[in-house]
Design an enzyme around this catalytic site. Structure first.
Site, PDB file in Angstrom:
ATOM      1  N   GLU A 162       0.881  -1.182   0.000  1.00 47.45           N
ATOM      2  CA  GLU A 162       0.000   0.000   0.000  1.00 47.45           C
ATOM      3  C   GLU A 162       0.905   1.215   0.000  1.00 47.45           C
ATOM      4  OE1 GLU A 162      -3.017  -0.022  -0.545  1.00 47.45           O
ATOM      5  OE2 GLU A 162      -3.842  -1.923   0.169  1.00 47.45           O
ATOM      6  N   CYS A 203      -2.414   8.772   3.064  1.00 47.20           N
ATOM      7  CA  CYS A 203      -2.142   8.239   1.718  1.00 47.20           C
ATOM      8  C   CYS A 203      -3.211   8.691   0.743  1.00 47.20           C
ATOM      9  CB  CYS A 203      -2.026   6.725   1.765  1.00 47.20           C
ATOM     10  SG  CYS A 203      -3.429   5.923   2.546  1.00 47.20           S
TER      11      CYS A 203
HETATM   12  P1  NAD Z   1       8.602   5.145   4.185  1.00 43.66           P
HETATM   13  O1  NAD Z   1       8.537   4.369   2.919  1.00 43.66           O
HETATM   14  O2  NAD Z   1       9.687   6.111   4.374  1.00 43.66           O
HETATM   15  O3  NAD Z   1       8.667   4.165   5.437  1.00 43.66           O
HETATM   16  C1  NAD Z   1       7.705   3.142   5.630  1.00 43.66           C
HETATM   17  C2  NAD Z   1       8.331   2.056   6.488  1.00 43.66           C
HETATM   18  O4  NAD Z   1       9.374   1.400   5.755  1.00 43.66           O
HETATM   19  C3  NAD Z   1       8.953   2.527   7.795  1.00 43.66           C
HETATM   20  O5  NAD Z   1       8.599   1.604   8.820  1.00 43.66           O
HETATM   21  C4  NAD Z   1      10.446   2.440   7.504  1.00 43.66           C
HETATM   22  O6  NAD Z   1      11.199   2.226   8.664  1.00 43.66           O
HETATM   23  C5  NAD Z   1      10.511   1.230   6.597  1.00 43.66           C
HETATM   24  N1  NAD Z   1      11.709   1.123   5.751  1.00 43.66           N
HETATM   25  C6  NAD Z   1      12.654   2.049   5.493  1.00 43.66           C
HETATM   26  N2  NAD Z   1      13.576   1.558   4.624  1.00 43.66           N
HETATM   27  C7  NAD Z   1      13.213   0.299   4.328  1.00 43.66           C
HETATM   28  C8  NAD Z   1      13.725  -0.721   3.462  1.00 43.66           C
HETATM   29  N3  NAD Z   1      14.813  -0.530   2.715  1.00 43.66           N
HETATM   30  N4  NAD Z   1      13.059  -1.887   3.392  1.00 43.66           N
HETATM   31  C9  NAD Z   1      11.926  -2.078   4.100  1.00 43.66           C
HETATM   32  N5  NAD Z   1      11.386  -1.156   4.932  1.00 43.66           N
HETATM   33  C10 NAD Z   1      12.013   0.016   5.048  1.00 43.66           C
HETATM   34  O7  NAD Z   1       7.162   5.854   4.322  1.00 43.66           O
HETATM   35  P2  NAD Z   1       6.660   6.850   5.453  1.00 43.66           P
HETATM   36  O8  NAD Z   1       7.313   8.193   5.244  1.00 43.66           O
HETATM   37  O9  NAD Z   1       6.754   6.206   6.785  1.00 43.66           O
HETATM   38  O10 NAD Z   1       5.099   6.964   5.096  1.00 43.66           O
HETATM   39  C11 NAD Z   1       4.608   7.890   4.180  1.00 43.66           C
HETATM   40  C12 NAD Z   1       4.254   7.217   2.859  1.00 43.66           C
HETATM   41  O11 NAD Z   1       3.372   6.111   3.091  1.00 43.66           O
HETATM   42  C13 NAD Z   1       3.519   8.139   1.919  1.00 43.66           C
HETATM   43  O12 NAD Z   1       4.022   7.972   0.616  1.00 43.66           O
HETATM   44  C14 NAD Z   1       2.077   7.634   1.993  1.00 43.66           C
HETATM   45  O13 NAD Z   1       1.290   7.940   0.866  1.00 43.66           O
HETATM   46  C15 NAD Z   1       2.280   6.171   2.183  1.00 43.66           C
HETATM   47  N6  NAD Z   1       1.105   5.531   2.766  1.00 43.66           N
HETATM   48  C16 NAD Z   1       0.329   4.710   1.993  1.00 43.66           C
HETATM   49  C17 NAD Z   1      -0.828   4.139   2.502  1.00 43.66           C
HETATM   50  C18 NAD Z   1      -1.700   3.248   1.662  1.00 43.66           C
HETATM   51  O14 NAD Z   1      -2.560   2.568   2.223  1.00 43.66           O
HETATM   52  N7  NAD Z   1      -1.550   3.222   0.355  1.00 43.66           N
HETATM   53  C19 NAD Z   1      -1.190   4.388   3.825  1.00 43.66           C
HETATM   54  C20 NAD Z   1      -0.378   5.231   4.599  1.00 43.66           C
HETATM   55  C21 NAD Z   1       0.768   5.784   4.055  1.00 43.66           C
END
Ligand code: NAD
Length: 468
Positions: free
Chosen positions: A246, A280
């Protein structure tokens, strides 16, 4: 101060190191979270793998009852979790803030408990019988973001557990505490090892990447940015993991010329500014027909200028600060650029610390970064259009495809336009209203698979067909 432990095999577990978690409203340290090592991850996965042996053999009724018990526990601890969430995330207790998030978490948990995927008979005649069974996949790895951390943890954990899987969850380093406590509470009613939680600052070790690579994790459910989602997908290929991704969105809202601007102003505002735009499926680009352009701009600004912004713990606040410095810097960069190209109708200047009051900037185009990029913050760009075909093209001109909306008195016409928008969910005269009975997911780069409803539940299973 909340000094939480990881939850591994039902036990609060310390790590050798820990990291501070700060309150975005004040900059104060709220508590510390364990900084997991790769060995800690291995322990959590091993606990989940062992628990799977018995959990996966539970009857459907037993799994449903366990999820009901989890939903009740969330309800029992809702206020405590809401306070912790507000302290580490910044969102207000009130409005569409922490209490709302906890209410959603409990509702989703309860609804998911009531879902079921019974065996289907595909054929039963002289030639034979064919049954379709849905088996749990095994250990599920869950990675969550910082915007709706409790609700999203529930979206990941409950369907996994409901279908007989076990879980290791890793929350965002910005919001680890509410997830650790949530999982601790769940462990009061679940057997040890069914749901485990570990936390990391993403610096000491990249635990998220290690989860995507882990041979004993059979599925990853990831909510976060498109960039990180792609990395998870690439890493997960090696072990052929099942994936639900997501990812980010850049949802367009299209306002048709027949609207009453005053009537839609409140819906437009909350479509864009729910959780300070850090959602999101928030409306991140607003396209307004030239006939009502100025009136919609004025009505929206009129509504927005009265929203109380302040410390999340203040009962009067309806919006809080931006949740962290990284996101604040991104929003500021995009707003600073947009100020040189468009007309600032409201806001545009950062406040103290991480505060950034609602910002509305008109007269932008698809080429401007505030329109083209996901801002994920309290700054809404408005774009004028004159032709329906043109605006559908502009709305679809994005790698994102999460949500969209059409605003009109003519529901039939609005639906026709909605059906042409390239996104997983489209709303008429509202934006971003998701429900536990309706599958939710993105098209194009916004994700893979869906959450919620039976379709979402099915993603935590492998199909097995039995011929007899
Ligand atoms: P992010 O991608 O920076 O981080 C998400 C998670 O991934 C965190 O727990 C982080 O620690 C982890 N992470 C970091 N590097 C990683 C790697 N190499 N491998 C695996 N995991 C890793 O996102 P964010 O800033 O926490 O959240 C914001 C984003 O999330 C926005 O783009 C938003 O649109 C999206 N979002 C989407 C939905 C949906 O349902 N589509 C819902 C909420 C947020």
């Amino acid at each position: 101060m909340s000094d939480m432990g990881m939850i591994i095999n039902g036990e609060r577990t310390a790590a050798a190191a820990s990291f501070d978690v700060t309150n975005p409203s004040t900059g104060d340290v709220v508590g510390t979270a364990p900084n997991a090592t790769l060995q800690d991850l291995d322990k959590a996965v091993a606990a989940a793998k062992t628990a799977f042996e018995t959990w996966s053999k539970k009857t459907d009724a037993e799994l449903a009852a366990a999820c009901e018990a989890v939903a009740a526990k969330i309800g029992e601890h809702a206020e405590e979790l809401a306070l912790l969430l507000t302290r580490e995330q910044g969102k207000p207790l009130n409005g569409l803030g922490s209490r709302f998030e906890l209410g959603g978490a409990q509702a989703w948990a309860g609804y998911t408990a009531g879902l079921s995927l019974p065996m289907k008979v595909l054929q039963d005649d002289n030639e034979g019988r064919i049954e379709l069974h849905r088996n749990p996949v095994g250990v599920v790895g869950s990675i969550t973001p910082w915007n709706w951390p409790v609700m999203i943890a529930v979206w990941h954990i409950l369907p996994a557990v409901r279908t007989g899987n076990t879980v290791v969850i890793k929350p965002s380093p910005y919001t680890p505490l509410s997830t650790l406590r949530l999982v601790e509470i769940m462990n009061q009613v679940l057997p040890a090892g069914v749901v485990n939680a570990i936390t990391s600052d993403d610096q000491l070790h990249n635990i998220g990447a290690a989860m995507a690579a882990h041979p004993d994790i059979r599925k990853m459910v990831f909510t976060g940015s498109i960039g990180t989602g792609k990395k998870v997908m690439m890493t997960a290929a090696e072990t052929m993991k099942r994936l639900t991704l997501e990812l980010g969105g850049n949802d367009a809202g299209i306002v048709l010329p027949d609207v009453d601007p005053k009537q839609i102003a409140e819906g437009l505002f909350w479509g864009g500014f729910i959780n300070n735009g850090q959602t999101c499926a928030a409306m991140k680009r607003l396209y307004v027909h030239e006939d009502v352009y100025e009136d919609v701009c004025s009505a929206l600004v009129e509504y927005a200028r009265n929203i109380p912004v302040g410390d999340g713990l203040d009962e009067k606040s309806v919006l809080g600060p931006i949740a962290n410095q990284m996101q604040f810097d991104k929003v500021k960069r995009l707003v600073d650029d947009a100020k040189t190209k468009g007309r600032v109708l409201l806001g545009g200047e950062p406040g103290e610390g991480l505060y950034f009051s609602p910002t509305i900037i008109a007269d932008l185009t698809n080429d401007d970064p505030l329109v083209a990029e996901e801002q994920f913050g309290p700054a809404l760009p408005i774009i004028k259009y004159s032709d329906i075909e043109e605006v559908i093209g502009l709305a679809n001109d994005s790698e994102n495809g999460l949500g969209g909306s059409v605003w009109s008195k003519d529901i039939v016409k609005a639906k026709e336009i909605a059906r042409r928008m390239q996104c997983g969910s489209v709303w008429i005269n509202k934006h971003g209203a998701i429900q536990p009975n309706a599958p939710f997911g993105g098209v194009k780069s916004s994700g893979l698979g869906v959450e919620f409803g039976e379709e979402g539940l099915a993603e935590y299973t492998d199909i097995q067909v039995v011929y007899s």
